[in-house]
Design a protein around this motif. Structure first.
Motif, PDB file in Angstrom:
ATOM      1  N   ALA A   1       0.833  -1.206   0.000  1.00 53.82           N
ATOM      2  CA  ALA A   1       0.000   0.000   0.000  1.00 53.82           C
ATOM      3  C   ALA A   1       0.867   1.254   0.000  1.00 53.82           C
ATOM      4  CB  ALA A   1      -0.927  -0.011   1.217  1.00 53.82           C
ATOM      5  N   GLY A   2       1.921   1.266   0.797  1.00 51.99           N
ATOM      6  CA  GLY A   2       2.824   2.407   0.791  1.00 51.99           C
ATOM      7  C   GLY A   2       3.501   2.616  -0.542  1.00 51.99           C
ATOM      8  N   TYR A   3       3.827   1.507  -1.206  1.00 57.61           N
ATOM      9  CA  TYR A   3       4.458   1.602  -2.525  1.00 57.61           C
ATOM     10  C   TYR A   3       3.504   2.218  -3.543  1.00 57.61           C
ATOM     11  CZ  TYR A   3       7.094   0.162  -6.653  1.00 57.61           C
ATOM     12  OH  TYR A   3       7.788   0.166  -7.842  1.00 57.61           O
ATOM     13  N   PHE A   4       2.258   1.774  -3.548  1.00 59.81           N
ATOM     14  CA  PHE A   4       1.286   2.282  -4.521  1.00 59.81           C
ATOM     15  C   PHE A   4       0.848   3.712  -4.187  1.00 59.81           C
ATOM     16  CE2 PHE A   4       0.187  -2.409  -4.894  1.00 59.81           C
ATOM     17  CZ  PHE A   4       1.000  -2.570  -6.000  1.00 59.81           C
ATOM     18  N   LEU A   5       0.657   4.012  -2.904  1.00 56.43           N
ATOM     19  CA  LEU A   5       0.230   5.359  -2.520  1.00 56.43           C
ATOM     20  C   LEU A   5       1.315   6.392  -2.798  1.00 56.43           C
ATOM     21  CD1 LEU A   5      -1.591   4.614   0.872  1.00 56.43           C
ATOM     22  CD2 LEU A   5      -2.627   5.202  -1.335  1.00 56.43           C
TER      23      LEU A   5
ATOM     24  N   VAL B   1       8.300   1.968   4.547  1.00 59.31           N
ATOM     25  CA  VAL B   1       9.202   1.139   3.742  1.00 59.31           C
ATOM     26  C   VAL B   1       8.710   1.048   2.302  1.00 59.31           C
ATOM     27  CG1 VAL B   1      10.048  -1.218   3.407  1.00 59.31           C
ATOM     28  CG2 VAL B   1      10.108  -0.178   5.676  1.00 59.31           C
ATOM     29  N   GLY B   2       7.398   0.853   2.110  1.00 59.27           N
ATOM     30  CA  GLY B   2       6.862   0.805   0.761  1.00 59.27           C
ATOM     31  C   GLY B   2       7.053   2.107   0.002  1.00 59.27           C
ATOM     32  N   ALA B   3       6.859   3.241   0.689  1.00 63.14           N
ATOM     33  CA  ALA B   3       7.055   4.539   0.038  1.00 63.14           C
ATOM     34  C   ALA B   3       8.518   4.745  -0.356  1.00 63.14           C
ATOM     35  CB  ALA B   3       6.586   5.660   0.964  1.00 63.14           C
ATOM     36  N   VAL B   4       9.438   4.337   0.506  1.00 66.37           N
ATOM     37  CA  VAL B   4      10.864   4.478   0.181  1.00 66.37           C
ATOM     38  C   VAL B   4      11.239   3.573  -0.981  1.00 66.37           C
ATOM     39  CG1 VAL B   4      13.202   4.247   1.088  1.00 66.37           C
ATOM     40  CG2 VAL B   4      11.407   5.167   2.542  1.00 66.37           C
ATOM     41  N   LEU B   5      10.680   2.382  -1.034  1.00 62.52           N
ATOM     42  CA  LEU B   5      10.936   1.492  -2.167  1.00 62.52           C
ATOM     43  C   LEU B   5      10.437   2.107  -3.470  1.00 62.52           C
ATOM     44  CD1 LEU B   5      10.084  -1.994  -0.613  1.00 62.52           C
ATOM     45  CD2 LEU B   5      12.289  -1.326  -1.584  1.00 62.52           C
ATOM     46  N   ARG B   6       9.310   2.816  -3.414  1.00 65.26           N
ATOM     47  CA  ARG B   6       8.809   3.509  -4.601  1.00 65.26           C
ATOM     48  C   ARG B   6       9.793   4.575  -5.058  1.00 65.26           C
ATOM     49  NH1 ARG B   6       4.130   2.702  -7.866  1.00 65.26           N
ATOM     50  NH2 ARG B   6       4.165   4.405  -9.356  1.00 65.26           N
ATOM     51  N   TYR B   7      10.366   5.288  -4.095  1.00 67.34           N
ATOM     52  CA  TYR B   7      11.355   6.306  -4.451  1.00 67.34           C
ATOM     53  C   TYR B   7      12.597   5.673  -5.072  1.00 67.34           C
ATOM     54  CZ  TYR B   7      15.076   9.733  -3.778  1.00 67.34           C
ATOM     55  OH  TYR B   7      16.134  10.567  -3.982  1.00 67.34           O
ATOM     56  N   VAL B   8      13.039   4.557  -4.519  1.00 64.90           N
ATOM     57  CA  VAL B   8      14.237   3.893  -5.053  1.00 64.90           C
ATOM     58  C   VAL B   8      13.980   3.378  -6.463  1.00 64.90           C
ATOM     59  CG1 VAL B   8      15.776   1.919  -4.734  1.00 64.90           C
ATOM     60  CG2 VAL B   8      15.125   3.311  -2.775  1.00 64.90           C
ATOM     61  N   ASP B   9      12.766   2.926  -6.739  1.00 67.43           N
ATOM     62  CA  ASP B   9      12.435   2.441  -8.075  1.00 67.43           C
ATOM     63  C   ASP B   9      12.361   3.564  -9.099  1.00 67.43           C
ATOM     64  OD1 ASP B   9      12.305  -0.310  -8.482  1.00 67.43           O
ATOM     65  OD2 ASP B   9      10.454  -0.490  -7.348  1.00 67.43           O
ATOM     66  N   GLY B  10      12.474   4.805  -8.662  1.00 67.98           N
ATOM     67  CA  GLY B  10      12.492   5.929  -9.590  1.00 67.98           C
ATOM     68  C   GLY B  10      13.848   6.198 -10.203  1.00 67.98           C
ATOM     69  N   LEU B  11      14.765   5.247 -10.120  1.00 65.34           N
ATOM     70  CA  LEU B  11      16.091   5.398 -10.725  1.00 65.34           C
ATOM     71  C   LEU B  11      15.954   5.703 -12.212  1.00 65.34           C
ATOM     72  CD1 LEU B  11      19.140   4.948  -9.778  1.00 65.34           C
ATOM     73  CD2 LEU B  11      18.965   2.788 -10.997  1.00 65.34           C
ATOM     74  N   ALA B  12      16.608   6.775 -12.664  1.00 67.04           N
ATOM     75  CA  ALA B  12      16.495   7.200 -14.054  1.00 67.04           C
ATOM     76  C   ALA B  12      17.781   7.896 -14.467  1.00 67.04           C
ATOM     77  CB  ALA B  12      15.289   8.114 -14.251  1.00 67.04           C
ATOM     78  N   SER B  13      17.811   8.342 -15.708  1.00 66.78           N
ATOM     79  CA  SER B  13      19.013   8.973 -16.265  1.00 66.78           C
ATOM     80  C   SER B  13      19.036  10.478 -16.056  1.00 66.78           C
ATOM     81  CB  SER B  13      19.100   8.667 -17.769  1.00 66.78           C
ATOM     82  OG  SER B  13      19.109   7.287 -18.006  1.00 66.78           O
ATOM     83  N   THR B  14      18.153  11.011 -15.213  1.00 68.56           N
ATOM     84  CA  THR B  14      18.054  12.464 -15.076  1.00 68.56           C
ATOM     85  C   THR B  14      19.122  13.036 -14.162  1.00 68.56           C
ATOM     86  OG1 THR B  14      16.404  12.084 -13.351  1.00 68.56           O
ATOM     87  CG2 THR B  14      15.586  12.488 -15.579  1.00 68.56           C
ATOM     88  N   SER B  15      19.244  12.522 -12.959  1.00 68.57           N
ATOM     89  CA  SER B  15      20.165  13.101 -11.974  1.00 68.57           C
ATOM     90  C   SER B  15      20.933  11.988 -11.283  1.00 68.57           C
ATOM     91  CB  SER B  15      19.382  13.929 -10.945  1.00 68.57           C
ATOM     92  OG  SER B  15      20.242  14.369  -9.904  1.00 68.57           O
ATOM     93  N   TYR B  16      22.237  12.060 -11.351  1.00 68.46           N
ATOM     94  CA  TYR B  16      23.050  11.051 -10.684  1.00 68.46           C
ATOM     95  C   TYR B  16      23.110  11.301  -9.177  1.00 68.46           C
ATOM     96  CZ  TYR B  16      26.760  14.596 -10.588  1.00 68.46           C
ATOM     97  OH  TYR B  16      27.488  15.743 -10.368  1.00 68.46           O
ATOM     98  N   ILE B  17      22.770  12.512  -8.731  1.00 66.15           N
ATOM     99  CA  ILE B  17      22.778  12.807  -7.298  1.00 66.15           C
ATOM    100  C   ILE B  17      21.623  12.084  -6.605  1.00 66.15           C
ATOM    101  CG2 ILE B  17      22.609  14.631  -5.566  1.00 66.15           C
ATOM    102  CD1 ILE B  17      23.934  16.515  -7.521  1.00 66.15           C
ATOM    103  N   SER B  18      20.407  12.233  -7.128  1.00 62.19           N
ATOM    104  CA  SER B  18      19.275  11.507  -6.547  1.00 62.19           C
ATOM    105  C   SER B  18      19.431  10.009  -6.753  1.00 62.19           C
ATOM    106  CB  SER B  18      17.969  11.998  -7.173  1.00 62.19           C
ATOM    107  OG  SER B  18      17.983  11.821  -8.585  1.00 62.19           O
ATOM    108  N   ASN B  19      20.034   9.605  -7.860  1.00 60.82           N
ATOM    109  CA  ASN B  19      20.298   8.176  -8.063  1.00 60.82           C
ATOM    110  C   ASN B  19      21.254   7.628  -7.011  1.00 60.82           C
ATOM    111  OD1 ASN B  19      18.642   8.111 -10.281  1.00 60.82           O
ATOM    112  ND2 ASN B  19      20.292   8.167 -11.782  1.00 60.82           N
ATOM    113  N   SER B  20      22.234   8.430  -6.623  1.00 64.09           N
ATOM    114  CA  SER B  20      23.183   7.994  -5.595  1.00 64.09           C
ATOM    115  C   SER B  20      22.477   7.767  -4.263  1.00 64.09           C
ATOM    116  CB  SER B  20      24.293   9.037  -5.436  1.00 64.09           C
ATOM    117  OG  SER B  20      25.003   9.209  -6.649  1.00 64.09           O
ATOM    118  N   LEU B  21      21.552   8.666  -3.923  1.00 65.27           N
ATOM    119  CA  LEU B  21      20.789   8.490  -2.693  1.00 65.27           C
ATOM    120  C   LEU B  21      19.968   7.209  -2.744  1.00 65.27           C
ATOM    121  CD1 LEU B  21      19.888   9.681   0.026  1.00 65.27           C
ATOM    122  CD2 LEU B  21      18.086  10.910  -1.194  1.00 65.27           C
TER     123      LEU B  21
END
Length: 536
Positions: free
Chosen positions: A139-143, A446-466
């Motif tokens: 639920a946290g991942y989807f929300l 935890v689900g919300a943080v996993l959603r953020y981690v799955d947002g890995l993209a080619s836009t910013s290497y700084i947010s990708n590093s986090l």
């Protein structure tokens, strides 16, 4: 036309060119329809998987609550593995959730596996905790994805209305970001290469001292006191440096060929951890690499990230690793080297951590177990807390670790002091702290943080590093501390590794600036010093 003028004109024309002409067709084109299964075929696969699970549950006469838990896990995994989804790291978390929390009780309840343990796994309260935790994580991942949808749509509409000047500025920023990303990638690779021989030597010497069968001595206070010199500290830190630099390297989105060298070096280091007797390092590393390759294949289709040969190699490697892990269990004295089923059964032992919390929860010391990272490292020093290491009574009472406190109560003083531990789990820590409400709230986060981690993209290497820095702890949450994905960001090894990478980037950029100035004949102007009171 002079060469410098021609180069300037070429760069200007490339900035003014349409976006479609700057990106190769292979990267922008959508995957071909032949590679994607039609909706009817995908629905048939989902239906077949659910019918197969239904047959196994009915055949094994499994209780309906555990069967519902398995149905929930299976359909979440099928959803995350859909080719149209970007939930790759969420699927890695689900695989870890099953192996570490569900496998043991599933073998007992569905396949009637008999073990030497007196009591079966998963008490009724434990099953409820698992159901609430898994459902709330989903639920946290989807929300977490819902608030981002309108923002992305508005950004897409506004981008189409920007003028030519804004487009040029955006492309100029992107070119600078790509330039910086290349520097960060090179600096991370340099840290990996330099850390490799030191960490390898330290691990080989550790294997020579303890071996696999004596790995429990690594967690005793006597071993830590005897091996607390600067060389041991340097070897341990260099291994952490290499892994952190590798995560930053992945955050810069390297090409497939650029991943070969650092991945090979890290594979050697993590394989040596297996020889020490520590499985966590290699398991998390393997899951991250597989998920990253699958995600890059979805981001950059047609780049050869995931082919049939890659899938075959990954399957054979997984089978070989299962045999290797099973042999390790025999050497460590846990399980049989001739039974892969026994190996899978032993991996699900974390469910008994929740069982122990349900049984012995009222005997645990009064501590805040959700902030274990605050007792050690930089945060612990700032708060003035004692730095405790190894298995000791003091650490079990005031160390803030559920693993140590629970191990002493559930296993006894003698077993605890010899290095044996029950481990911990994020669901167990949430239940100890705030009951079912703690499990629900923690799983949503935890689900919300996993959603953020799955947002890995080619836009910013700084947010990708986090994202990449938090990923290993998130994958290991079913058997790890709840807030470890926060603690890793303020750990001394992380801070020092990032500072080293930033320092290497600054040095390389400075040297590049000096070389460019020498090529164009630049000489710094000398300022005239004026002396007051001097007459002409």
């Amino acid at each position: 036309m002079p060469r410098s003028t021609y180069g300037t004109a070429r760069i200007t024309m490339s900035l003014l060119a349409p976006r479609s002409s700057l990106v190769p067709r292979s990267t922008t084109a959508a995957p071909s329809a032949s590679r994607q299964a039609p909706p009817g075929q995908r629905a048939l696969r989902v239906l077949t998987a659910n019918l197969a699970l239904t047959f196994m549950i009915l055949w094994g006469q499994c209780d309906w609550r555990w069967g519902g838990l398995l149905f929930l896990w299976l359909n979440l995994l099928l959803y995350s593995l859909s080719p149209r989804r970007r939930s790759v790291f969420f699927s890695g978390f689900l695989v870890s959730f099953f192996l570490l929390l569900l496998s043991q009780a599933t073998l007992e309840r569905v396949f009637h596996y008999s073990s030497s343990r007196a009591e079966p796994a998963a008490l009724p309260t434990t099953v409820t905790i698992l159901l609430v935790g898994l459902a709330a994580s989903a639920a946290g991942y989807f929300l977490a994805g819902l608030p981002g949808m309108p923002r992305y749509v508005a950004a897409a509409r506004s981008s189409s209305q920007r003028g030519r000047a804004a487009v040029i500025r955006a492309r100029s920023w992107a070119a600078q970001a790509l330039h910086d990303r290349a520097h960060v990638r090179s600096a991370s690779l340099a840290v990996i290469v330099l850390s490799f021989p030191i960490s390898t030597f330290w691990l080989v010497s550790t294997i020579a001292r303890t071996g696999i069968s004596g790995y429990l001595s690594l967690y005793t206070t006597d071993y830590i006191d005897q091996n607390s010199g600067i060389l041991n500290l340097l070897g341990e830190y260099s291994s952490d440096f290499a892994f952190i630099a590798y995560l930053i390297y992945l955050a810069t989105m390297p090409s497939r060929n650029e991943m070969i060298l650092p991945t090979s070096l890290l594979a050697v280091i993590k394989s040596l951890y297996l020889m020490v007797g520590v499985r966590r390092e290699f398991t998390v590393f393997a899951i991250i690499v597989v998920c990253y390759v699958v995600l890059r294949n979805r981001i950059d289709p047609g780049k050869g990230w995931f082919t049939r040969r890659t899938a075959l190699t990954a399957s054979l490697s997984a089978a070989a690793l299962m045999l290797l892990f099973t042999a390790m269990e025999s050497l460590r004295g846990n399980g049989s080297s001739s039974s892969i089923v026994e190996f899978l059964y032993n991996q699900g032992v974390s469910v008994r951590v929740i069982d122990n919390v349900v049984v012995f929860g009222d005997r645990l010391p009064e501590q805040f177990y959700l902030a274990y990272f605050a007792h050690y490292g930089l945060v612990g020093r700032l708060l003035g807390l004692p730095s405790l290491q190894g298995n000791s009574f003091e650490r079990a009472e005031i160390g803030g670790s559920l693993s140590h406190s629970l191990s002493r109560i559930a296993l006894g003083d003698h077993a605890y002091l010899t290095g044996v531990s029950t481990g911990t789990s994020y669901l167990a820590e949430g239940y100890v702290q705030y009951g079912m409400a703690g499990v629900l709230g923690l799983a949503l986060v935890v689900g919300a943080v996993l959603r953020y981690v799955d947002g890995l993209a080619s836009t910013s290497y700084i947010s990708n590093s986090l994202r990449m820095l938090m990923l290993p702890s998130l994958i290991w949450l079913p058997r790890g501390p709840a807030a470890d994905f926060i603690g890793v960001l303020v750990a001394p090894t992380t801070i020092m590794a990032l500072a080293t990478i930033v320092g290497v980037v600054w040095i390389s950029r400075g040297m590049e600036t000096l070389r460019s100035r020498r090529q164009i004949g630049y000489r710094p102007r000398r300022r005239l010093l004026r002396q007051r009171g001097r007459t002409a």
